[in-house]
Write a protein that holds these residues in place. Structure first.
Motif, PDB file in Angstrom:
ATOM      1  N   ARG A 125       4.657  -7.424   5.575  1.00  0.00           N
ATOM      2  CA  ARG A 125       4.334  -7.705   4.177  1.00  0.00           C
ATOM      3  C   ARG A 125       4.413  -6.485   3.268  1.00  0.00           C
ATOM      4  N   VAL A 126       5.014  -5.401   3.746  1.00  0.00           N
ATOM      5  CA  VAL A 126       5.080  -4.161   2.973  1.00  0.00           C
ATOM      6  C   VAL A 126       6.532  -3.749   2.768  1.00  0.00           C
ATOM      7  N   SER A 127       6.856  -3.387   1.539  1.00  0.00           N
ATOM      8  CA  SER A 127       8.151  -2.784   1.238  1.00  0.00           C
ATOM      9  C   SER A 127       7.919  -1.508   0.453  1.00  0.00           C
ATOM     10  N   ARG A 128       8.970  -0.718   0.325  1.00  0.00           N
ATOM     11  CA  ARG A 128       8.905   0.542  -0.415  1.00  0.00           C
ATOM     12  C   ARG A 128       9.889   0.460  -1.576  1.00  0.00           C
TER      13      ARG A 128
ATOM     14  N   MET B 234      10.240  10.353 -14.884  1.00  0.00           N
ATOM     15  CA  MET B 234       9.561  10.539 -13.606  1.00  0.00           C
ATOM     16  C   MET B 234      10.204   9.636 -12.560  1.00  0.00           C
ATOM     17  N   ASP B 235      10.098  10.041 -11.299  1.00  0.00           N
ATOM     18  CA  ASP B 235      10.549   9.222 -10.180  1.00  0.00           C
ATOM     19  C   ASP B 235       9.345   8.853  -9.330  1.00  0.00           C
ATOM     20  N   MET B 236       9.317   7.588  -8.878  1.00  0.00           N
ATOM     21  CA  MET B 236       8.203   7.119  -8.064  1.00  0.00           C
ATOM     22  C   MET B 236       8.731   6.372  -6.847  1.00  0.00           C
ATOM     23  N   THR B 237       8.104   6.622  -5.718  1.00  0.00           N
ATOM     24  CA  THR B 237       8.305   5.842  -4.509  1.00  0.00           C
ATOM     25  C   THR B 237       6.940   5.248  -4.178  1.00  0.00           C
ATOM     26  N   LEU B 238       6.904   3.940  -3.891  1.00  0.00           N
ATOM     27  CA  LEU B 238       5.619   3.273  -3.687  1.00  0.00           C
ATOM     28  C   LEU B 238       5.725   2.205  -2.618  1.00  0.00           C
ATOM     29  N   ASP B 239       4.814   2.250  -1.645  1.00  0.00           N
ATOM     30  CA  ASP B 239       4.657   1.166  -0.676  1.00  0.00           C
ATOM     31  C   ASP B 239       3.730   0.128  -1.299  1.00  0.00           C
ATOM     32  N   TYR B 240       4.086  -1.157  -1.159  1.00  0.00           N
ATOM     33  CA  TYR B 240       3.269  -2.208  -1.768  1.00  0.00           C
ATOM     34  C   TYR B 240       3.376  -3.494  -0.964  1.00  0.00           C
ATOM     35  N   ASN B 241       2.412  -4.378  -1.150  1.00  0.00           N
ATOM     36  CA  ASN B 241       2.370  -5.661  -0.461  1.00  0.00           C
ATOM     37  C   ASN B 241       3.267  -6.653  -1.198  1.00  0.00           C
ATOM     38  N   ILE B 242       4.337  -7.104  -0.548  1.00  0.00           N
ATOM     39  CA  ILE B 242       5.314  -7.973  -1.206  1.00  0.00           C
ATOM     40  C   ILE B 242       4.811  -9.401  -1.393  1.00  0.00           C
ATOM     41  N   GLU B 243       3.814  -9.805  -0.621  1.00  0.00           N
ATOM     42  CA  GLU B 243       3.248 -11.149  -0.817  1.00  0.00           C
ATOM     43  C   GLU B 243       2.334 -11.187  -2.029  1.00  0.00           C
ATOM     44  N   LEU B 244       1.580 -10.128  -2.235  1.00  0.00           N
ATOM     45  CA  LEU B 244       0.666 -10.073  -3.374  1.00  0.00           C
ATOM     46  C   LEU B 244       1.373  -9.712  -4.674  1.00  0.00           C
TER      47      LEU B 244
ATOM     48  N   LYS C  25      13.731  -2.937   2.236  1.00  0.00           N
ATOM     49  CA  LYS C  25      13.135  -3.983   3.070  1.00  0.00           C
ATOM     50  C   LYS C  25      13.541  -3.825   4.530  1.00  0.00           C
ATOM     51  N   ASP C  26      14.660  -3.143   4.766  1.00  0.00           N
ATOM     52  CA  ASP C  26      15.172  -3.010   6.127  1.00  0.00           C
ATOM     53  C   ASP C  26      14.409  -1.977   6.947  1.00  0.00           C
ATOM     54  N   GLY C  27      13.957  -0.901   6.310  1.00  0.00           N
ATOM     55  CA  GLY C  27      13.288   0.170   7.037  1.00  0.00           C
ATOM     56  C   GLY C  27      11.793  -0.021   7.164  1.00  0.00           C
ATOM     57  N   LYS C  28      11.297  -1.161   6.737  1.00  0.00           N
ATOM     58  CA  LYS C  28       9.843  -1.343   6.734  1.00  0.00           C
ATOM     59  C   LYS C  28       9.297  -1.547   8.145  1.00  0.00           C
ATOM     60  N   LYS C  29       8.063  -1.111   8.326  1.00  0.00           N
ATOM     61  CA  LYS C  29       7.418  -1.226   9.623  1.00  0.00           C
ATOM     62  C   LYS C  29       6.426  -2.380   9.661  1.00  0.00           C
ATOM     63  N   PHE C  30       6.069  -2.915   8.500  1.00  0.00           N
ATOM     64  CA  PHE C  30       5.103  -4.000   8.426  1.00  0.00           C
ATOM     65  C   PHE C  30       5.734  -5.178   7.687  1.00  0.00           C
TER      66      PHE C  30
END
Length: 154
Positions: free
Chosen positions: A28-31, A41-51, A21-26
């Motif tokens: 409503r978006v976290s990674r 498997m490993d996954m990294t995903l940007d997503y809308n934290i409000e939705l 949450k600290d490195g986010k640029k937007f």
């Protein structure tokens, strides 16, 4: 795409190991970072934290699909459900009915770190995903193809 038994090209449950949450640029978006329970498997995903609010330690089921239709795409690239879809929602219900969060994007890159380990990259309108693991679990993910990401918290 050839005829198959499903439009789902990958699915697994992921334990969320970190949310940045600290490195986010937007606002409503976290990674998130997660590790799958079934396919290692490993996954990294940007997503809308409000939705789609999530926290570290949650488990989320993620599916990647070539179409939202419940019926497979035929050899000619068409689907009976696609011909019946209506914007008023009265057409056939698709895979999105089983999930809380859906994004549409494109697979734009594959990296092979070893002969068996592959990373697929997709962009969903600027929200990015990377999925790394055994190539045998990603054989149906095709570079350049449009893709739907469907997710639900467990």
């Amino acid at each position: 795409m050839s005829s198959s038994s499903s439009n789902v090209v990958f699915d697994d449950s992921f334990l969320i190991t970190a949310i940045d949450k600290d490195g986010k640029k937007f606002d409503r978006v976290s990674r998130l970072q997660g590790h799958s329970r079934n396919h290692d498997m490993d996954m990294t995903l940007d997503y809308n934290i409000e939705l789609f609010p999530l926290k570290t330690g949650d488990t989320v089921t993620v599916a990647l699909a070539s179409s939202l239709s419940r019926n497979p795409i035929s050899a000619d690239g068409t689907n009976e459900d696609d011909r019946k879809w209506r914007p008023d929602g009265k057409g056939p219900k698709g895979l999105e009915e089983d999930y809380q969060y859906v994004m549409y994007g494109k697979v734009y890159k594959f990296d092979e770190s070893t002969s068996d380990i592959v990373t697929a990259y997709a962009s969903f309108g600027g929200l990015l995903m990377s999925l790394s693991g055994s190539a045998r679990h990603m054989t149906n993910i095709v570079l350049g193809d449009p893709i739907y990401l469907l997710a639900r918290a467990n």
